[in-house]
Scaffold this active site. Structure first.
Site, PDB file in Angstrom:
ATOM      1  N   GLY A  49      33.958  17.587  42.748  1.00 41.55           N
ATOM      2  CA  GLY A  49      35.535  18.761  43.067  1.00 41.55           C
ATOM      3  C   GLY A  49      34.426  20.676  42.428  1.00 41.55           C
ATOM      4  O   GLY A  49      33.526  19.950  41.735  1.00 41.55           O
ATOM      5  N   CYS A  68      30.130  13.579  39.645  1.00 37.68           N
ATOM      6  CA  CYS A  68      29.629  14.930  39.689  1.00 37.68           C
ATOM      7  C   CYS A  68      31.070  15.769  38.775  1.00 37.68           C
ATOM      8  O   CYS A  68      31.041  15.459  37.689  1.00 37.68           O
ATOM      9  CB  CYS A  68      30.066  15.414  41.246  1.00 37.68           C
ATOM     10  SG  CYS A  68      28.843  17.178  40.926  1.00 37.68           S
ATOM     11  N   TYR A  69      31.929  16.664  39.705  1.00 34.94           N
ATOM     12  CA  TYR A  69      32.936  17.074  38.807  1.00 34.94           C
ATOM     13  C   TYR A  69      33.896  16.422  37.896  1.00 34.94           C
ATOM     14  O   TYR A  69      34.113  16.121  36.926  1.00 34.94           O
ATOM     15  CB  TYR A  69      34.020  17.673  39.344  1.00 34.94           C
ATOM     16  CG  TYR A  69      35.316  18.319  38.634  1.00 34.94           C
ATOM     17  CD1 TYR A  69      35.149  19.202  38.638  1.00 34.94           C
ATOM     18  CD2 TYR A  69      37.086  17.483  38.901  1.00 34.94           C
ATOM     19  CE1 TYR A  69      35.934  20.318  37.248  1.00 34.94           C
ATOM     20  CE2 TYR A  69      37.972  17.783  37.753  1.00 34.94           C
ATOM     21  CZ  TYR A  69      37.699  19.421  37.274  1.00 34.94           C
ATOM     22  OH  TYR A  69      38.420  19.771  36.838  1.00 34.94           O
ATOM     23  N   HIS A  86      25.752  12.968  43.256  1.00 40.16           N
ATOM     24  CA  HIS A  86      26.464  12.554  44.643  1.00 40.16           C
ATOM     25  C   HIS A  86      25.654  10.720  45.428  1.00 40.16           C
ATOM     26  O   HIS A  86      25.738  10.850  46.076  1.00 40.16           O
ATOM     27  CB  HIS A  86      27.124  12.546  45.448  1.00 40.16           C
ATOM     28  CG  HIS A  86      27.874  14.295  45.423  1.00 40.16           C
ATOM     29  ND1 HIS A  86      29.378  14.032  45.481  1.00 40.16           N
ATOM     30  CD2 HIS A  86      27.243  15.387  45.210  1.00 40.16           C
ATOM     31  CE1 HIS A  86      29.323  15.336  44.787  1.00 40.16           C
ATOM     32  NE2 HIS A  86      28.222  16.459  44.866  1.00 40.16           N
ATOM     33  N   GLU A 126      27.404   9.224  47.156  1.00 45.24           N
ATOM     34  CA  GLU A 126      27.930   8.107  48.414  1.00 45.24           C
ATOM     35  C   GLU A 126      27.274   9.430  49.572  1.00 45.24           C
ATOM     36  O   GLU A 126      27.429   8.690  50.501  1.00 45.24           O
ATOM     37  CB  GLU A 126      29.827   8.759  48.504  1.00 45.24           C
ATOM     38  CG  GLU A 126      30.137  10.642  47.928  1.00 45.24           C
ATOM     39  CD  GLU A 126      29.393  11.111  46.939  1.00 45.24           C
ATOM     40  OE1 GLU A 126      29.293  10.500  46.521  1.00 45.24           O
ATOM     41  OE2 GLU A 126      30.423  12.786  47.104  1.00 45.24           O
ATOM     42  N   SER A 181      46.665   6.873  75.333  1.00 42.24           N
ATOM     43  CA  SER A 181      45.744   7.922  75.372  1.00 42.24           C
ATOM     44  C   SER A 181      44.467   7.956  76.256  1.00 42.24           C
ATOM     45  O   SER A 181      43.771   8.211  76.724  1.00 42.24           O
ATOM     46  CB  SER A 181      45.948   9.095  74.799  1.00 42.24           C
ATOM     47  OG  SER A 181      44.666   8.770  73.719  1.00 42.24           O
ATOM     48  N   GLY A 182      44.148   6.537  76.001  1.00 44.68           N
ATOM     49  CA  GLY A 182      42.543   6.196  76.371  1.00 44.68           C
ATOM     50  C   GLY A 182      41.808   6.744  75.440  1.00 44.68           C
ATOM     51  O   GLY A 182      40.328   6.392  75.627  1.00 44.68           O
ATOM     52  N   GLY A 183      42.042   6.656  74.125  1.00 45.83           N
ATOM     53  CA  GLY A 183      41.315   7.264  73.080  1.00 45.83           C
ATOM     54  C   GLY A 183      40.635   6.157  72.620  1.00 45.83           C
ATOM     55  O   GLY A 183      41.726   4.782  72.271  1.00 45.83           O
ATOM     56  N   VAL A 184      40.093   6.281  71.257  1.00 47.61           N
ATOM     57  CA  VAL A 184      39.722   4.980  70.827  1.00 47.61           C
ATOM     58  C   VAL A 184      40.829   4.666  69.846  1.00 47.61           C
ATOM     59  O   VAL A 184      40.919   3.323  69.528  1.00 47.61           O
ATOM     60  CB  VAL A 184      38.805   5.350  69.694  1.00 47.61           C
ATOM     61  CG1 VAL A 184      37.664   3.834  68.751  1.00 47.61           C
ATOM     62  CG2 VAL A 184      36.984   5.656  69.967  1.00 47.61           C
ATOM     63  N   ASP A 185      41.204   5.397  69.160  1.00 45.55           N
ATOM     64  CA  ASP A 185      42.435   4.768  67.937  1.00 45.55           C
ATOM     65  C   ASP A 185      43.882   4.093  68.840  1.00 45.55           C
ATOM     66  O   ASP A 185      44.113   2.935  68.288  1.00 45.55           O
ATOM     67  CB  ASP A 185      43.237   6.195  66.920  1.00 45.55           C
ATOM     68  CG  ASP A 185      41.964   6.724  66.846  1.00 45.55           C
ATOM     69  OD1 ASP A 185      41.352   6.444  66.790  1.00 45.55           O
ATOM     70  OD2 ASP A 185      42.487   7.806  66.406  1.00 45.55           O
ATOM     71  N   SER A 186      44.077   4.433  70.092  1.00 42.57           N
ATOM     72  CA  SER A 186      45.547   4.496  70.789  1.00 42.57           C
ATOM     73  C   SER A 186      45.094   3.223  71.388  1.00 42.57           C
ATOM     74  O   SER A 186      45.577   2.271  71.713  1.00 42.57           O
ATOM     75  CB  SER A 186      46.349   5.213  71.343  1.00 42.57           C
ATOM     76  OG  SER A 186      45.260   5.401  72.185  1.00 42.57           O
ATOM     77  N   SER A 187      43.465   2.571  72.055  1.00 39.96           N
ATOM     78  CA  SER A 187      43.055   1.903  71.820  1.00 39.96           C
ATOM     79  C   SER A 187      42.875   0.943  71.545  1.00 39.96           C
ATOM     80  O   SER A 187      43.257  -0.471  71.590  1.00 39.96           O
ATOM     81  CB  SER A 187      41.731   1.960  73.543  1.00 39.96           C
ATOM     82  OG  SER A 187      41.810   2.681  73.944  1.00 39.96           O
ATOM     83  N   LYS A 220      37.923   5.724  60.801  1.00 42.22           N
ATOM     84  CA  LYS A 220      37.449   5.481  61.633  1.00 42.22           C
ATOM     85  C   LYS A 220      36.760   4.478  62.333  1.00 42.22           C
ATOM     86  O   LYS A 220      36.241   3.717  63.330  1.00 42.22           O
ATOM     87  CB  LYS A 220      36.807   7.192  63.022  1.00 42.22           C
ATOM     88  CG  LYS A 220      37.005   7.553  64.508  1.00 42.22           C
ATOM     89  CD  LYS A 220      37.637   8.142  64.939  1.00 42.22           C
ATOM     90  CE  LYS A 220      37.848   8.042  66.006  1.00 42.22           C
ATOM     91  NZ  LYS A 220      38.726   9.032  66.367  1.00 42.22           N
TER      92      LYS A 220
END
Ligand code: XMP
Length: 517
Positions: free
Chosen positions: A55, A82-83, A168, A170, A222-228, A373
């Site tokens: 943070g 970190c924080y 960090h 990550e 929509s043809g995008g990744v998520d809805s597909s 994602k």
């Protein structure tokens, strides 16, 4: 059986989602929670481990996020980053001071014997970003790593299973960051690694069948990744009970509507409805030049067309959407900086359901609501969705509408679709595609003078945009080799009617945005 849970407790740092993604990559399910989550709620969630994020604050700021000492008494292993590391020391009676010299960037550290650093070489490079450091440890703790300027780069109290790192782990610049997180999760917390995508697919399909029963489901595709990928999961679960509604507003890339239709109708055994409404959109957009008005019209019209179609034959059942985990949590960046207000669940989701339709549905289904994602893509690949679709670059909802400056006309859409297809084709052939996060052509609606053969021309300018980025919040213009740009320019002027000049956009974000409108 529910997955074992790790909680990432959010103190407002910029890498919070990255921490959660890294934990998931280690095969451990985790969720991001606000630092103000009541201790009782944490106890009930029964996590096998907790990670405090970084943070931007100092623990001595009155307004900075603090936490009750009680959390350290739950017996749950905690890793402070970190924080989060400074907060652990401060809350348990240690001292935090300002560094004489802030550390930022790649820093060499050396560590001593510790479960956290098993299989990590004694000397390695980590990513630091801090101006405070832990100058006095709480009782019972010992230092386990240091750098030249930071005498306490890591500390721990193994008896209480409390660990902390000033750096960090990550971030990929931390050479053995993933090993350190893995050690914490597996050796300290005892996770078994039960977060596996194959299991996710099987359990999600079983849950979907259980929830949906014999009812129908409507999904906006929509043809995008998520809805597909959501469509893929649902069709595996309930087959023909699913209807995918695909609104083709005519502002897609060249041949994209056909590609989406072909892919889905051949791959999945569901009902697929394509609504072709280019003319409707064009008539609404006639004469409109203001970017925000264009966006608004496209957005509203999209919703109207979609719900009109759904209304036609919906009498009940479920409404599904491709919401993913980052859509459900507020991004920390736009919030009051550093107040740890990130993990607030958003109340507004992707789609606003009209009141009359709300009454009809038995509920909303979001099969990807817990996934990042990269996980959505992994699920997509496992479901057999084509690589091209799963790794598709982001495409704005208003489509080419935000890439045609000024009024949108059929002729301009055609020119831009052709130009964009040539650019994409050359990038694919050039071998640099994987280095780019997004690339496309823009039609700035500018005419310039040119010469073709013996004739003077007065035709369209095409701008090319290609970017590299980690998160789309900032971006840099891609250093595409000149000979690739030369080839694209040559083909555009020769092959695409009404194009006589090509420019390459060399603006980073900020100050520019990725899209032109
Ligand atoms: P900007 O232009 O804001 O774009 O730097 C950042 C990323 O967001 C995408 N983008 C959109 N996506 N609807 C979307 O779904 C939109 O209205 C929209 N505008 C921008 C853009 O393509 C880039 O990936």
């Amino acid at each position: 059986m529910a997955n074992q849970l790790c909680i990432v407790l959010d103190f407002g740092g910029q890498y919070n989602q990255l921490i959660a993604r890294r934990v998931r990559e280690c095969g451990v399910y985790c969720e991001i929670r606000n630092y103000q989550t009541p201790i009782d709620e944490i106890r009930q969630l029964d996590p096998a481990g907790i990670i405090f994020t970084g943070g931007p604050n100092s623990v001595y700021d009155e307004s900075s996020p603090h936490i009750s000492k009680e959390i350290f008494e739950l017996g749950i292993p905690i890793l402070g980053i970190c924080y989060g590391c400074q907060l652990m020391a401060y809350t348990l009676g240690g001292k935090v001071s300002s560094c004489e010299k802030s550390e930022y960037g790649k820093i060499d550290v050396s560590h001593s014997e510790s479960l956290l650093f098993s299989n990590v070489p004694e000397n390695s490079t980590v990513w630091m970003s801090h101006t405070d450091f832990v100058s006095e440890l709480p009782e019972g703790f010992k230092v386990t790593a240091k750098s030249q300027d930071c005498p306490c780069a890591a500390f721990e109290c193994p008896d209480k299973k409390l660990y902390a790192v000033q750096f960090h782990p990550e971030v990929t610049h931390s050479q053995f960051g993933k090993e350190i997180l893995h050690n914490f999760l597996y050796d300290v917390c005892g996770f078994t690694g039960d977060w596996v995508m194959d299991d996710f697919i099987d359990t999600t399909i079983a849950k979907l069948r259980d929830t949906i029963g014999t009812k129908k489901v409507i999904l906006g595709l929509s043809g995008g990744v998520d809805s597909s990928v959501a469509a893929g999961l649902l069709s595996r679960a309930v087959g023909k009970q699913l209807t995918c509604v695909f609104v083709d507003h005519g502002l897609m890339r060249k041949d994209e509507g056909d590609y989406v239709e072909e892919t889905f109708t051949s791959l999945f055994d569901t009902n697929f409805v394509r609504v072709n409404c280019k003319d409707k959109f064009l008539s609404k957009l006639k004469g409109v030049t203001d970017p925000e008005t264009k966006r608004k019209i496209i957005g509203e019209e999209f919703i109207n067309v979609f719900w009109d179609e759904v209304r036609k034959d919906t009498t009940g059942g479920f409404f599904a959407q491709g919401t993913i985990y980052p859509d459900r949590i507020e991004s920390g960046k736009g919030n009051e900086a550093g107040k740890g207000s990130t993990a607030v669940i958003k109340t507004h989701h992707n789609t606003v359901i009209p009141e009359d339709m709300k009454k009809l549905f038995d509920g909303i289904i979001e099969p990807l609501g817990d996934l990042f994602k990269d996980e959505v893509r992994a699920v997509g690949e496992k479901l057999g969705i084509p690589h091209d679709l799963v790794w598709r670059q982001p495409f704005p909802g208003p489509g080419l509408g935000v890439r045609i400056i000024g009024e949108i006309t059929e002729e301009k859409i055609e020119i831009l679709q052709e130009a964009d297809a040539v650019f994409r084709d050359e990038i694919r052939k050039s071998g640099v595609e994987n280095e780019l996060k997004q690339f496309f052509a823009v039609l700035p609606d500018v005419h310039t003078v040119g010469v073709m053969g013996d004739h003077r021309t007065y035709d369209h300018l095409i701008a090319l945009r290609a970017i590299t980025t980690d998160d789309f919040m900032t971006a840099d213009w891609a250093r595409i080799p000149f000979d690739v740009l030369a080839k694209v320019s040559n083909r555009l002027c020769n092959e695409v009617d009404h194009v006589n000049r090509v420019v390459y956009d060399i603006t980073s974000k900020p100050p520019g945005t990725v899209e032109w409108e």
